[in-house]
Motif scaffolding. Structure first.
Motif, PDB file in Angstrom:
ATOM      1  N   ASP A  47       0.839  -1.200   0.000  1.00  0.00           N
ATOM      2  CA  ASP A  47       0.000   0.000   0.000  1.00  0.00           C
ATOM      3  C   ASP A  47       0.871   1.246   0.000  1.00  0.00           C
ATOM      4  N   GLU A  48       0.226   2.401   0.065  1.00  0.00           N
ATOM      5  CA  GLU A  48       0.983   3.651  -0.024  1.00  0.00           C
ATOM      6  C   GLU A  48       1.930   3.846   1.143  1.00  0.00           C
ATOM      7  N   ALA A  49       1.664   3.159   2.278  1.00  0.00           N
ATOM      8  CA  ALA A  49       2.574   3.256   3.429  1.00  0.00           C
ATOM      9  C   ALA A  49       3.739   2.285   3.311  1.00  0.00           C
ATOM     10  N   GLY A  50       3.676   1.351   2.327  1.00  0.00           N
ATOM     11  CA  GLY A  50       4.756   0.389   2.136  1.00  0.00           C
ATOM     12  C   GLY A  50       4.490  -0.963   2.754  1.00  0.00           C
ATOM     13  N   VAL A  51       3.272  -1.230   3.244  1.00  0.00           N
ATOM     14  CA  VAL A  51       2.940  -2.526   3.844  1.00  0.00           C
ATOM     15  C   VAL A  51       2.517  -3.504   2.736  1.00  0.00           C
ATOM     16  N   VAL A  52       3.156  -4.646   2.708  1.00  0.00           N
ATOM     17  CA  VAL A  52       2.875  -5.659   1.686  1.00  0.00           C
ATOM     18  C   VAL A  52       1.573  -6.376   2.044  1.00  0.00           C
ATOM     19  N   PHE A  53       0.574  -6.311   1.134  1.00  0.00           N
ATOM     20  CA  PHE A  53      -0.701  -6.989   1.397  1.00  0.00           C
ATOM     21  C   PHE A  53      -0.987  -8.119   0.416  1.00  0.00           C
ATOM     22  N   LYS A  70       4.037 -11.364   3.749  1.00  0.00           N
ATOM     23  CA  LYS A  70       2.710 -10.751   3.783  1.00  0.00           C
ATOM     24  C   LYS A  70       2.502  -9.998   5.088  1.00  0.00           C
ATOM     25  N   TYR A  71       1.949  -8.782   4.968  1.00  0.00           N
ATOM     26  CA  TYR A  71       1.668  -7.870   6.082  1.00  0.00           C
ATOM     27  C   TYR A  71       2.936  -7.448   6.813  1.00  0.00           C
ATOM     28  N   ARG A  72       4.023  -7.383   6.056  1.00  0.00           N
ATOM     29  CA  ARG A  72       5.265  -6.801   6.586  1.00  0.00           C
ATOM     30  C   ARG A  72       5.590  -5.552   5.775  1.00  0.00           C
ATOM     31  N   PRO A  73       6.141  -4.505   6.428  1.00  0.00           N
ATOM     32  CA  PRO A  73       6.491  -3.293   5.679  1.00  0.00           C
ATOM     33  C   PRO A  73       7.761  -3.516   4.854  1.00  0.00           C
ATOM     34  N   LEU A  74       7.783  -2.875   3.674  1.00  0.00           N
ATOM     35  CA  LEU A  74       9.005  -2.946   2.884  1.00  0.00           C
ATOM     36  C   LEU A  74      10.158  -2.292   3.627  1.00  0.00           C
ATOM     37  N   TYR A  75       9.869  -1.193   4.275  1.00  0.00           N
ATOM     38  CA  TYR A  75      10.864  -0.472   5.054  1.00  0.00           C
ATOM     39  C   TYR A  75      10.162   0.078   6.297  1.00  0.00           C
ATOM     40  N   ALA A  76      10.921   0.607   7.225  1.00  0.00           N
ATOM     41  CA  ALA A  76      10.378   1.015   8.525  1.00  0.00           C
ATOM     42  C   ALA A  76       9.265   2.053   8.353  1.00  0.00           C
ATOM     43  N   LEU A  77       8.134   1.839   9.079  1.00  0.00           N
ATOM     44  CA  LEU A  77       7.006   2.770   9.034  1.00  0.00           C
ATOM     45  C   LEU A  77       7.277   3.973   9.935  1.00  0.00           C
ATOM     46  N   ASN A  78       6.904   5.155   9.449  1.00  0.00           N
ATOM     47  CA  ASN A  78       6.999   6.330  10.328  1.00  0.00           C
ATOM     48  C   ASN A  78       5.754   6.396  11.213  1.00  0.00           C
ATOM     49  N   SER A  79       5.765   7.269  12.157  1.00  0.00           N
ATOM     50  CA  SER A  79       4.675   7.347  13.138  1.00  0.00           C
ATOM     51  C   SER A  79       3.364   7.756  12.478  1.00  0.00           C
ATOM     52  N   GLU A  80       3.412   8.615  11.469  1.00  0.00           N
ATOM     53  CA  GLU A  80       2.191   9.051  10.790  1.00  0.00           C
ATOM     54  C   GLU A  80       1.495   7.875  10.114  1.00  0.00           C
ATOM     55  N   ASN A  81       2.274   7.021   9.402  1.00  0.00           N
ATOM     56  CA  ASN A  81       1.686   5.863   8.756  1.00  0.00           C
ATOM     57  C   ASN A  81       1.154   4.848   9.760  1.00  0.00           C
ATOM     58  N   ARG A  82       1.882   4.679  10.867  1.00  0.00           N
ATOM     59  CA  ARG A  82       1.406   3.736  11.882  1.00  0.00           C
ATOM     60  C   ARG A  82       0.066   4.187  12.455  1.00  0.00           C
ATOM     61  N   ASP A  83      -0.061   5.494  12.738  1.00  0.00           N
ATOM     62  CA  ASP A  83      -1.319   6.003  13.299  1.00  0.00           C
ATOM     63  C   ASP A  83      -2.457   5.888  12.289  1.00  0.00           C
ATOM     64  N   LEU A  84      -2.167   6.187  11.004  1.00  0.00           N
ATOM     65  CA  LEU A  84      -3.193   6.127   9.976  1.00  0.00           C
ATOM     66  C   LEU A  84      -3.705   4.693   9.800  1.00  0.00           C
ATOM     67  N   ASP A 121      -0.517  -7.203  13.651  1.00  0.00           N
ATOM     68  CA  ASP A 121       0.487  -6.265  14.168  1.00  0.00           C
ATOM     69  C   ASP A 121       1.477  -5.918  13.059  1.00  0.00           C
ATOM     70  N   VAL A 122       1.056  -5.028  12.182  1.00  0.00           N
ATOM     71  CA  VAL A 122       1.911  -4.638  11.067  1.00  0.00           C
ATOM     72  C   VAL A 122       3.122  -3.847  11.567  1.00  0.00           C
ATOM     73  N   ALA A 123       2.877  -2.932  12.492  1.00  0.00           N
ATOM     74  CA  ALA A 123       3.959  -2.065  12.967  1.00  0.00           C
ATOM     75  C   ALA A 123       5.050  -2.853  13.684  1.00  0.00           C
ATOM     76  N   GLY A 124       4.686  -4.003  14.265  1.00  0.00           N
ATOM     77  CA  GLY A 124       5.673  -4.782  15.004  1.00  0.00           C
ATOM     78  C   GLY A 124       6.496  -5.721  14.134  1.00  0.00           C
ATOM     79  N   SER A 125       6.168  -5.800  12.850  1.00  0.00           N
ATOM     80  CA  SER A 125       6.905  -6.701  11.955  1.00  0.00           C
ATOM     81  C   SER A 125       8.178  -6.035  11.457  1.00  0.00           C
ATOM     82  N   ALA A 126       9.227  -6.845  11.263  1.00  0.00           N
ATOM     83  CA  ALA A 126      10.518  -6.315  10.802  1.00  0.00           C
ATOM     84  C   ALA A 126      10.428  -5.912   9.340  1.00  0.00           C
ATOM     85  N   PRO A 127      11.005  -4.770   8.953  1.00  0.00           N
ATOM     86  CA  PRO A 127      10.995  -4.358   7.538  1.00  0.00           C
ATOM     87  C   PRO A 127      11.772  -5.348   6.669  1.00  0.00           C
ATOM     88  N   LEU A 128      11.330  -5.467   5.411  1.00  0.00           N
ATOM     89  CA  LEU A 128      12.006  -6.372   4.482  1.00  0.00           C
ATOM     90  C   LEU A 128      13.318  -5.788   3.987  1.00  0.00           C
TER      91      LEU A 128
END
Length: 596
Positions: free
Chosen positions: A194-200, A208-222, A233-240
């Motif tokens: 998605d636009e935040a970088g989370v693989v769906f 699946k459901y891991r971010p390509l790279y580290a999420l910033n706080s704005e994306n985590r809140d959104l 728990d997308v935010a708790g997954s390690a970036p690829l």
């Protein structure tokens, strides 16, 4: 010392060439991999866009139906039921996961899954971006995990309006899992984020459901506010990967799948990121292999050079040795020529000996039948003398009708003797050429019986043979095959007479592609202790002077020349069943005339 210096120089040259080959092969492989990655990304991008656009028209079409407009104006039970049925039909025909109608407050009034435990009816989805975007902009789209069903999907929405303003929102939920399954089956390292970088969606299950790279706080809140991946728990997954990848530019990244070349493209207006990757390990392996081959070739070339150098040193010695070798070869060639001549003479003598043995076997068979043959000829001679004397008397008495009858009888007796002599002459001949010709098996057996019959009459044995009119054809030499049948018939006659019996049965049959001649005698049979010896040369059970012991041996040899077989077995009721099997003439018999 000189050899050590040469060896070190050769090793250095080989290493340098191997390193250069590795660098060139690795660079060419990476360029090729980049091209493959670019093509694969283009194909993936088109397939994703096609999947998205396939249902883009559906929400707007749903909003134009009178049943939906009546529902939004007056959500009575009858209007809800009609709308549910309509939406159920729409979802079934379009193969959408779900279709539903939301009022302006975000409450679901009707849905295609109204009759399921996971029905959307009565749920409020005002927190979903696709609802707010549709009311504000006329349409919206959003990928998320369903908060009601727990099943992820792509939501497409369209505003439903009348002249007074917005009435509600039509939504279609599309299952994109088939696209993901195709990636998994193809084993592709491909995905959609998605636009935040989370693989769906991805062909790699652990991504699946891991971010390509580290999420910033704005994306985590959104993501948390929109409940985009509810319960995960997308935010708790390690970036690829560590940092974002520039769009359309192949980049080498380190992941939990080792080093990959990855490229990313964006899909607007969703802001999604399509990525695909290829492993670089095969390129490195290929480059190492190429370097190894280059090193090996270099080493071979060096060894060839050293060999050439050594060869020049040895050439002078070889020139001296060649003269000696040529002399020895000449001597050996002369000796070999003499050996070949000697072998050819021996083979010619062997053939002459074989012909002599075959002829001797014929004469031996005739010798066994000599008394019967003399009787067979002398009896018509005596009858001929009597008939001619009677003809003289009829001539003196001027009785022409009886004279004609006596002359005809005399000619019949002469023909009988001529036929007997002709068979004996043909059988006893010592021919060299043995041409293969189409032979009727029945006529060949008849000719053999004709020769053996005097012997059978002499010892009181009857030979019964009733050939079928369509007797099989075989491709053999007539004289040689008759010799086989005569030998076997004589043995059967002697064996039958030895027990005082009087009957021999001869039959012909056809088995698939082979013709079979069987002789059933009523003799004493073949004892087990001599069963394996009876076809050996010079083996005989007869008293001295009655045979040479060559008949069965020569018969088997003749049959082997024509791919035939000879077998002996105990017969029912006693005696021996002798079987001769020969290949059928087949289609070749249509082009040849039967032998006479």
């Amino acid at each position: 010392m000189r050899r050590v210096i040469v060896a070190l120089a050769a090793i250095g040259l080989v290493c340098a060439l191997a390193a250069l080959a590795y660098a060139l092969a690795h660079r060419a492989g990476m360029d090729r991999l980049s091209g493959q990655l670019r093509d694969r990304l283009t194909v993936t991008l088109r397939s994703v866009e096609s999947e998205i656009e396939r249902f883009g028209y559906l929400p707007e079409v749903m909003g134009e139906d009178e049943r939906i407009l009546d529902l939004l104006e007056t959500p009575a039970p009858d209007a809800v039921a009609l709308a549910n049925t309509y939406l159920q039909t729409i979802a079934a025909h379009s193969i959408a996961d779900a279709a539903y109608i939301i009022d302006t407050d975000g409450l679901t009034l009707a849905a295609s899954n109204w009759d399921l435990p996971t029905s959307f009816v009565g749920h409020n989805y005002s927190f979903r971006p696709y609802f707010a975007d549709a009311l504000a902009n006329g349409e919206g789209s959003y990928y998320a995990v369903g908060v009601t069903t727990g099943i992820p999907g792509y939501f497409l929405s369209a505003r439903i309006s009348n002249p007074a303003g917005p009435m509600g929102v039509a939504v279609v939920k599309v299952d994109m899992a088939p696209l993901e399954r195709a990636w998994v089956q193809a084993g592709e390292i491909t995905g959609l984020a998605d636009e935040a970088g989370v693989v769906f969606l991805t062909g790699v299950g652990t991504w699946k459901y891991r971010p390509l790279y580290a999420l910033n706080s704005e994306n985590r809140d959104l993501i948390a506010r929109e409940r985009r991946y509810d319960g995960i728990d997308v935010a708790g997954s390690a970036p690829l990967i560590g940092t974002p990848i520039p769009e359309g530019q192949p980049v080498i990244v380190e992941t939990d799948r080792d080093a990959l070349m990855m490229s990313v493209a964006r899909i607007e207006p969703q802001g999604w990121q399509v990525f695909t990757a290829l492993p670089t390990a095969p390129i490195a392996e290929e480059a190492r292999l190429f370097a190894g081959v280059a090193a090996l070739l270099s080493l071979v070339l060096i060894l060839i050079g050293l060999y050439a150098y050594q060869r020049r040193q040895l050439t002078r010695l070889k020139l001296d040795q060649n003269a000696v070798l040529e002399r020895r070869v000449a001597e050996r060639t002369e000796a070999l020529g003499l050996e070949i001549d000697e072998r050819l003479r021996a083979e010619a003598e062997l053939r002459d000996t074989q012909d002599s043995l075959i002829h001797a076997a014929k004469l031996a068979a005739l010798g066994r039948m000599s008394a019967a043959i003399v009787h067979e000829v002398s009896q018509p001679l005596s009858a001929l003398d009597t008939t001619l004397a009677a003809a003289g008397l009829h001539a003196q008495n001027q009785r022409p009708e009886k004279l004609d009858a006596s002359i005809r009888s005399s000619r019949d007796l002469l023909k009988r003797m001529q036929r007997t002599v002709r068979h004996l002459k043909t059988f006893s001949s010592r021919t060299q050429a043995m041409p293969v010709e189409p032979i009727s098996l029945a006529s060949s057996v008849d000719a053999a019986i004709e020769i053996v019959l005097p012997r059978a009459r002499e010892v009181g044995v009857t030979i019964r043979f009733d050939p079928a009119p369509d007797a099989p054809m075989i491709a053999v030499n007539a004289v040689r095959i008759e010799q086989v049948f005569i030998n076997l018939l004589l043995n059967a006659v002697d064996a039958t007479a030895a027990l005082g019996n009087t009957a021999i049965a001869v039959s012909i049959s056809q088995n698939e592609d082979r013709a079979v001649m069987a002789i059933h005698d009523s003799g004493p049979g073949i004892p087990d202790e001599i069963a394996e010896k009876i076809t050996e040369p010079f083996f005989t059970t007869k008293t001295t002077g009655e045979g040479l012991g060559l008949g069965l041996s020569i018969s088997r040899a003749i049959l082997e020349d024509y791919d035939g077989t000879l077998a002996f077995a105990p017969a029912r009721g006693g005696g021996t069943l002798t079987t001769v099997s020969l290949p059928l003439m087949g289609a070749r018999a249509e082009h040849l005339e039967p032998a006479q």
